[in-house]
Every structure is written in structure tokens, then in C-alpha cells.
Design a protein around this motif. Structure first.
Motif, PDB file in Angstrom:
ATOM      1  N   GLU A   4       0.836  -1.211   0.000  1.00  0.00           N
ATOM      2  CA  GLU A   4       0.000   0.000   0.000  1.00  0.00           C
ATOM      3  C   GLU A   4       0.865   1.253   0.000  1.00  0.00           C
ATOM      4  OE1 GLU A   4      -3.940  -1.789   2.297  1.00  0.00           O
ATOM      5  OE2 GLU A   4      -2.297  -0.912   3.446  1.00  0.00           O
ATOM      6  N   ILE A   5       1.985   1.233   0.698  1.00  0.00           N
ATOM      7  CA  ILE A   5       2.920   2.368   0.645  1.00  0.00           C
ATOM      8  C   ILE A   5       3.410   2.563  -0.789  1.00  0.00           C
ATOM      9  CG2 ILE A   5       5.212   3.150   1.367  1.00  0.00           C
ATOM     10  CD1 ILE A   5       4.679   1.862   4.073  1.00  0.00           C
ATOM     11  N   ARG A   6       3.750   1.459  -1.434  1.00  0.00           N
ATOM     12  CA  ARG A   6       4.188   1.529  -2.840  1.00  0.00           C
ATOM     13  C   ARG A   6       3.099   2.120  -3.725  1.00  0.00           C
ATOM     14  NH1 ARG A   6       2.487  -2.020  -6.487  1.00  0.00           N
ATOM     15  NH2 ARG A   6       3.564  -2.201  -8.486  1.00  0.00           N
ATOM     16  N   LYS A   7       1.867   1.673  -3.520  1.00  0.00           N
ATOM     17  CA  LYS A   7       0.751   2.139  -4.352  1.00  0.00           C
ATOM     18  C   LYS A   7       0.510   3.634  -4.173  1.00  0.00           C
ATOM     19  CE  LYS A   7      -3.854   0.444  -5.646  1.00  0.00           C
ATOM     20  NZ  LYS A   7      -4.944  -0.499  -5.272  1.00  0.00           N
ATOM     21  N   VAL A   8       0.549   4.106  -2.930  1.00  0.00           N
ATOM     22  CA  VAL A   8       0.324   5.525  -2.660  1.00  0.00           C
ATOM     23  C   VAL A   8       1.454   6.372  -3.248  1.00  0.00           C
ATOM     24  CG1 VAL A   8       0.197   7.250  -0.823  1.00  0.00           C
ATOM     25  CG2 VAL A   8      -1.086   5.126  -0.617  1.00  0.00           C
ATOM     26  N   CYS A   9       2.696   5.938  -3.079  1.00  0.00           N
ATOM     27  CA  CYS A   9       3.840   6.704  -3.599  1.00  0.00           C
ATOM     28  C   CYS A   9       3.802   6.788  -5.120  1.00  0.00           C
ATOM     29  CB  CYS A   9       5.149   6.070  -3.134  1.00  0.00           C
ATOM     30  SG  CYS A   9       5.497   6.278  -1.373  1.00  0.00           S
ATOM     31  N   LEU A  10       3.477   5.694  -5.774  1.00  0.00           N
ATOM     32  CA  LEU A  10       3.395   5.714  -7.238  1.00  0.00           C
ATOM     33  C   LEU A  10       2.274   6.635  -7.712  1.00  0.00           C
ATOM     34  CD1 LEU A  10       3.992   1.990  -8.286  1.00  0.00           C
ATOM     35  CD2 LEU A  10       5.497   3.947  -8.673  1.00  0.00           C
ATOM     36  N   SER A  11       1.153   6.616  -7.002  1.00  0.00           N
ATOM     37  CA  SER A  11       0.048   7.492  -7.385  1.00  0.00           C
ATOM     38  C   SER A  11       0.428   8.955  -7.217  1.00  0.00           C
ATOM     39  CB  SER A  11      -1.183   7.165  -6.531  1.00  0.00           C
ATOM     40  OG  SER A  11      -2.254   8.021  -6.837  1.00  0.00           O
ATOM     41  N   MET A  12       1.100   9.278  -6.130  1.00  0.00           N
ATOM     42  CA  MET A  12       1.540  10.660  -5.919  1.00  0.00           C
ATOM     43  C   MET A  12       2.557  11.074  -6.978  1.00  0.00           C
ATOM     44  SD  MET A  12       1.894  10.558  -1.771  1.00  0.00           S
ATOM     45  CE  MET A  12       2.509  12.237  -1.641  1.00  0.00           C
ATOM     46  N   ALA A  13       3.451  10.155  -7.342  1.00  0.00           N
ATOM     47  CA  ALA A  13       4.451  10.468  -8.364  1.00  0.00           C
ATOM     48  C   ALA A  13       3.799  10.691  -9.720  1.00  0.00           C
ATOM     49  CB  ALA A  13       5.474   9.337  -8.446  1.00  0.00           C
ATOM     50  N   ALA A  14       2.779   9.883 -10.034  1.00  0.00           N
ATOM     51  CA  ALA A  14       2.116  10.016 -11.331  1.00  0.00           C
ATOM     52  C   ALA A  14       1.429  11.358 -11.470  1.00  0.00           C
ATOM     53  CB  ALA A  14       1.110   8.889 -11.515  1.00  0.00           C
TER      54      ALA A  14
END
Length: 637
Positions: free
Chosen positions: A262-272
Motif C-alpha cells: 500500500e505504501i508503494r501504491k500511494v507513492c506511485l500514485s503521488m508520483a504520477a
């Protein structure tokens, strides 16, 4: 506390109402009043006593009019155990149920056919025409108001996954019912509607999703689980900025409960979406460090490195953990993974020597698996960080063999990047630069973005300077040098450190303007913060008439006096160094090398020394001391 007080007040009010009733009766019928008072105060098993404390939310009393929970019927048991569509259809035919049970059967049927196990072949290819399935749909359509909220959301998803035509009667009924009930749905059900319906294009589907998003924006404080927050943030491109701000606040509150994925998913979404919420990134980084190594898979680490690089967020402890986890796994990585990870860390200016050494060894051992763009990306990253592999001869021999035949086919901007990187790494070969001295190539470096064009013209200057200063005997050096004056760019923005240094230099020369030049643009593409010339007695010499080969016009006609020294002042700001290091990045290391080859004695002023000087007197003394040391070192050579 307040609820207990409210209960006690209620009891007192009930007693007061009894007294008031008795008093009212006493005015008209004293006997009746006496009877009433006796009846009210007589002990009775039916006296009103609250069933529970108002603050006890766990023991909610059930109303007598509320229907009891339905029993688990034989149909429900068969649907739960069903493994094929035929099992569900047979169970429905034998034990036909109500609308809610029909919806449950439809959800299970959809999961079997379109679930995680992929398509399951059935005996009847056109299962949608099966009369038993049509009966299930008709039951849902006729009793849609009796379908529970959670089942209604799930059956709507099932119909979406089955790609029913928009005018299908049962689909229309379920969509309409969902719109009517949307305010009564829980936040999790709203989140499911958003997650599942965002890709739908039908007008009713879009209305459902938009209404669900509006409800989430109004009821965002109800969200209390990390999974829902993570799911919603990952769909951030469809949400308003205000809702995303609130979801990020919620994520910060619930960050402790996030799993590594979930940390990975949130970070990728913020980066996108380029949302650089620093408090949330810090919280996620802290909790990521607490995760065991088994949770930190290789794809997760690579994605996190990409997200941190895209958001330009530095966190040394996270990077150290990443490097420690990735280092033993480097031999197992693919060329795409190596170049992607190296590029992400390069953007962050974070150099971990053992990890980059492993990247270089990976390329040396697997160079045949690398395509040209991957070799280019790896070179540009090493040049940005100024990293030289310990086994450089083997590494660069593979690089040159890969580039020999592919350089002419590169896109013009990429060709400049690659050659500039080779210049930084001191691996340029003069014949590589033949296309650059042609007018056609220079004309191709144009476009609507003027800033980008100026940046690449500056790189052309640096390439030409490398040929002229480091390969003076090559034929390309003269051709490149002839075009230097044409490509001198505008001066860059002055940083506070540069401004402060230039002001202090005025005090060093005692306002002798003829003995000092500031903001000097050289023909090599580098800007000096200051320039002075001192004679053998360390006395300042006027610059106006002196010959200056590093200037575009060449300066005056007088040669430099015998024994004189030309000093060039350069300020090294924080961005000039690797992250948390005093090592210059590749660009600035090349600048230092070029200026020294141009016979300039460099006086370096790093930010970490300059910021310790609080007064003008300290700065002047510091500069004079640096000048004396620079001259002494040059004479010692």
C-alpha cells in the motif's frame, strides 16, 4: 460522561412528570389524584429502566418492528459451495429465492466466470440465454428494492464486468436503485463504486461515480481504514484537488496501518500526479523502514526508487535500506531494472558506491542484453553523479563497442546528451563529434521550448571545450572551437551565494573596478563569479588591457606579466554536490577540470564554508586566505 448525565436527567424528568400529572388531577378530582399517585409509586416489574447506557454503542437494542436477520437457507449454502456456473443455475432452479438471494447468486456466478481464475468454459457457450439465468435477472429486476446495499453494489459490479448492454432492463433498475440509495451507502461501498466504475463511459455510470465522489468528499472523515484510502488515492486523476488533499490528510493519519504494497501504491500514485506531500512522504518512509525484508520485494523497491526520484524527495535512511536490500539481488536484475533504478537514484543525486559498482559490473557481464537506449541512460546517470567504475577499462570498452555503430542513428538531442556524458566521464573520442560540427545538426536542435534549446546549446559548448582543451591535436577541435562564440548562452540566474561572493570581492579589491571582473562568461560555456590577476608580489593588476583567451573577444593586447597569476573565483552551491556529500557532481567536476586546463587558478568557495562566515570582515579575510593558498599551490606545482 455526558450520556450518563442525560440518562439521570431523563429519570428526573419522568418523575417530575408524574408529580405534575398527580397535581393536575388533584384540582379536579382529589380521589382520582390519590389513586393515580398510588398507582405511579406502587412497585411494579414494568417500571421504566433504560436498557443500556447511551454511550454504549456496542449493545444497540433491536426494534420490535425491525425484521430479523434472514436464515441461511439451502439455496445460500449451495451458492456458497458452487464451483461452476452450472452449480449455481441448478441450485436456483431447485430452490428459487428472493431478490437479495438472486443478487448473491449473480455475484457468485460472475466471480466464477470472470474471476481471478480467468474464463471458465461452460457447456452452453451462450450462458446469457439460459432461462435459469434470465429468471435470476428477472427476480433481481422485480425485487431490486429488497436487495441489501452491499449486495446491490456487488451485483452492479457484476453487470459491469459482464458488459451488459446499457438498455438492459435489470442493469437500468440496479443503476437507478444505486443512485437512489447512494446517500445511505457506507464509505467503503462508495469507494467500491468509484474504484469499479471509473472506466465506465455510460451516462448513468458516470452519474453514479460522480455522485459517489461527491459523497466521499462530504463524508471523508468517516474513512477509517488504510486500504480504502490507498484505493482512492490510486484513482487520484479522477478526483478533485480538495478531495485529494483530504485523502492525503487521512493517509497521514492512518499511515501506521499501511502495508508495504500500500505504501508503494500511494507513492506511485503521488508520483504520477506530481503531488509532493512532504509530511505524508516522511510518514510513509518511516513506516517503510519498519517493514521486514520479506515485504520489500525487488519490484517494490524499484517502484519506490522511481517514485522518490520523480517527486525529488530525499530520505537517506530509506535509500540506505534500498541499497542494502538491492545489492545482493543485482545479478538477478534485468537491464531494464538496472537502468531504471540507476536513473531514479541519479535524479536524486544519491551515489551509493557499492550499488553503482554492482550496476557497472552487471553491464560488463551482460552487455549483450542491453539495448542502445539502456546504455545511453546508464551513461547519462554515471555522468550526472560523476561516478567512475573501479574496472573502468573493461566497462568502457563494452560501452564503446556498443556505441560505435549506433551513435549516428540517435535522435539529435539524445546524441548531444550521450556525447556530453562521455565528455564528463573523460571517455569522448574526437570522431564521435563529427556530426555535431555540421550546420545541419545544429539546426536540428531547435523547438518551441526555448529553455531546452539553450540548455543543449550550452552542452554543445562544453563538448567543444572538451575537444579544444583535452584533445587539441584532433581535427574536430578546430572546427568546434570556431563555432564557440556563436553559441554563448545567456547568463544563468544568480544564486544568493554567488551574489554574496561577488559583493565581497568588491571589498577585497577595495573598489578597484579595473582590477576585478565579475559574472565572466567564458568561451567554454562556464561562468566565473570573479576574476583577478595578481603579480609576483600578490598585488592586483588591471585587467582591461590584458590578453584573455578564455573570453569571446580575447580581451586586450598585452600579455600576462611574467610571474603573474590569473585567479578565477567559483561558488559551489548546495546543488553542485551529491546528496549528503562533498563530492562535486559530474557537471561541476568537468567545469573545474576545464578551467584548470585553461590556465586559470581556481579559487573554490563551497557553500558549507561560506555560510559559516557571518560578517563582511570574515568573508574578506577568508577570500584573501584562499587566494594566497591557491597561488602557493600553483607555484608548488
Amino acid at each position: 460522561m455526558a450520556s450518563r448525565l442525560l440518562v439521570r436527567c431523563t429519570r428526573l424528568l419522568s418523575r417530575a412528570s408524574r408529580h405534575n400529572t398527580a397535581a393536575a388531577f388533584s384540582w379536579t378530582n382529589p380521589i382520582a389524584a390519590t389513586v393515580v399517585c398510588d398507582l405511579q409509586w406502587a412497585p411494579t416489574p414494568h417500571a421504566w429502566v433504560p436498557d443500556r447506557s447511551l454511550c454504549d454503542g456496542r449493545n444497540v437494542a433491536r426494534s420490535e418492528n425491525e425484521p430479523p436477520m434472514p436464515k441461511h437457507t439451502e439455496l445460500n449454502k449451495l451458492v456458497d459451495k458452487a464451483a461452476t456456473p452450472e452449480d449455481i443455475l441448478r441450485a436456483w432452479k431447485e430452490h428459487r429465492g428472493n431478490g437479495n438471494q438472486a443478487a448473491i447468486a449473480m455475484v457468485k456466478l460472475s466471480r466464477i466466470i470472470h474471476g481471478t481464475h480467468g474464463w471458465i468454459a461452460t457447456k452452453d457457450a451462450d450462458i446469457m440465454m439460459d432461462p435459469r439465468l434470465q429468471d435470476i435477472m428477472n427476480t433481481i429486476n422485480g425485487q431490486v428494492s429488497s436487495v441489501w446495499n452491499s449486495t446491490l453494489v456487488s451485483v452492479l459490479r457484476s453487470f459491469w464486468s459482464m458488459n451488459l448492454p446499457p438498455n438492459t432492463l435489470v442493469l437500468t433498475s440496479v443503476q437507478t436503485e444505486a443512485l437512489w440509495r447512494i446517500r445511505r451507502l457506507s464509505y467503503k461501498q462508495l469507494a467500491f463504486l468509484v474504484d469499479w466504475g471509473l472506466e465506465r463511459t455510460g451516462s448513468t455510470d458516470v452519474a453514479i461515480v460522480n455522485t459517489a465522489l461527491k459523497q466521499l468528499e462530504l463524508r471523508w472523515t468517516e474513512i477509517s481504514d488504510a486500504k480504502t484510502v490507498c484505493s482512492l488515492i490510486s484513482k487520484g486523476e479522477h478526483m478533485s484537488s480538495s478531495l485529494m488533499d483530504r485523502l492525503e490528510d487521512k493517509a497521514l493519519e492512518l499511515a501506521e496501518g499501511f502495508s508495504a504494497q500500500e505504501i508503494r501504491k500511494v507513492c506511485l500514485s503521488m508520483a504520477a500526479r506530481g503531488r509532493r506531500c512532504v509530511p505524508l512522504l516522511r510518514a510513509l518512509s518511516y513506516h517503510l523502514l519498519q517493514k521486514p525484508s520479506s515485504d520489500l520485494t525487488t519490484p517494490l523497491l524499484l517502484d519506490l526508487a522511481y517514485a522518490y526520484g520523480k517527486l525529488n524527495f530525499n530520505h537517506s535512511q530509506v535509500f540506505q535500506r534500498m541499497a542494502a536490500e538491492l545489492l545482493p539481488r543485482v545479478p538477478e536484475l534485468s537491464p531494464v531494472d538496472v537502468t531504471r533504478c540507476a536513473k531514479s537514484l541519479g535524479f536524486l543525486k544519491w551515489l551509493h558506491f557499492p550499488l553503482f559498482e554492482a550496476f557497472a559490473e552487471h553491464y560488463t557481464a551482460n552487455s549483450q542484453n542491453y539495448v542502445t537506449p539502456q546504455v545511453c541512460n546508464l551513461l547519462m546517470t554515471l555522468a550526472r553523479l560523476g561516478f567512475q567504475p573501479s574496472k573502468g577499462e573493461q566497462f568502457y570498452s563494452k560501452v564503446h563497442s556498443a556505441l560505435e555503430g549506433s551513435l549516428p542513428n540517435l535522435e539529435p538531442f539524445l546524441l548531444v546528451d550521450v556525447l556530453w556524458s562521455l565528455c564528463v566521464l573523460q571517455q569522448i573520442k574526437p570522431h564521435y563529434c563529427q556530426p555535431l560540427v555540421q550546420d545541419g545538426h545544429r539546426a536540428s536542435l531547435s523547438g518551441a521550448n526555448q529553455t531546452r534549446v539553450e540548455s543543449y546549446r550550452l552542452k554543445l559548448l562544453h563538448i567543444a571545450a572538451t575537444l579544444h582543451l583535452e584533445h587539441p591535436a584532433s581535427t574536430e577541435a578546430g572546427a568546434a572551437l570556431s563555432g564557440l562564440a556563436t553559441f554563448i548562452p545567456a547568463s544563468p540566474t544568480v544564486s544568493p551565494l554567488q551574489k554574496s561572493l561577488r559583493e565581497s570581492l568588491q571589498a577585497v579589491v577595495n573598489e578597484r573596478t579595473k582590477a576585478l571582473h565579475t559574472a565572466v562568461d567564458t568561451v567554454y560555456g562556464w561562468t566565473l563569479d570573479g576574476e583577478v590577476v595578481v603579480d609576483t608580489d600578490n598585488q592586483l593588476v588591471d585587467l582591461l588591457m590584458l590578453n584573455s583567451p578564455h573570453l569571446a573577444g580575447g580581451g586586450g593586447e598585452q600579455a600576462l606579466p611574467a610571474g603573474a597569476h590569473r585567479l578565477a573565483f567559483v561558488a559551489w552551491d548546495f546543488p553542485s554536490f551529491s546528496s549528503r556529500s562533498k563530492e562535486l557532481l559530474g557537471r561541476f567536476a568537468m567545469m573545474k577540470r576545464h578551467l584548470q586546463l585553461a590556465n586559470l587558478i581556481l579559487v573554490e568557495v563551497p557553500y558549507y564554508e561560506w555560510l559559516d562566515l557571518k560578517t563582511e570582515r570574515q568573508r574578506v579575510a577568508y577570500l584573501k586566505d584562499k587566494m594566497g593558498k591557491a597561488v602557493a599551490e600553483d607555484m608548488a606545482k
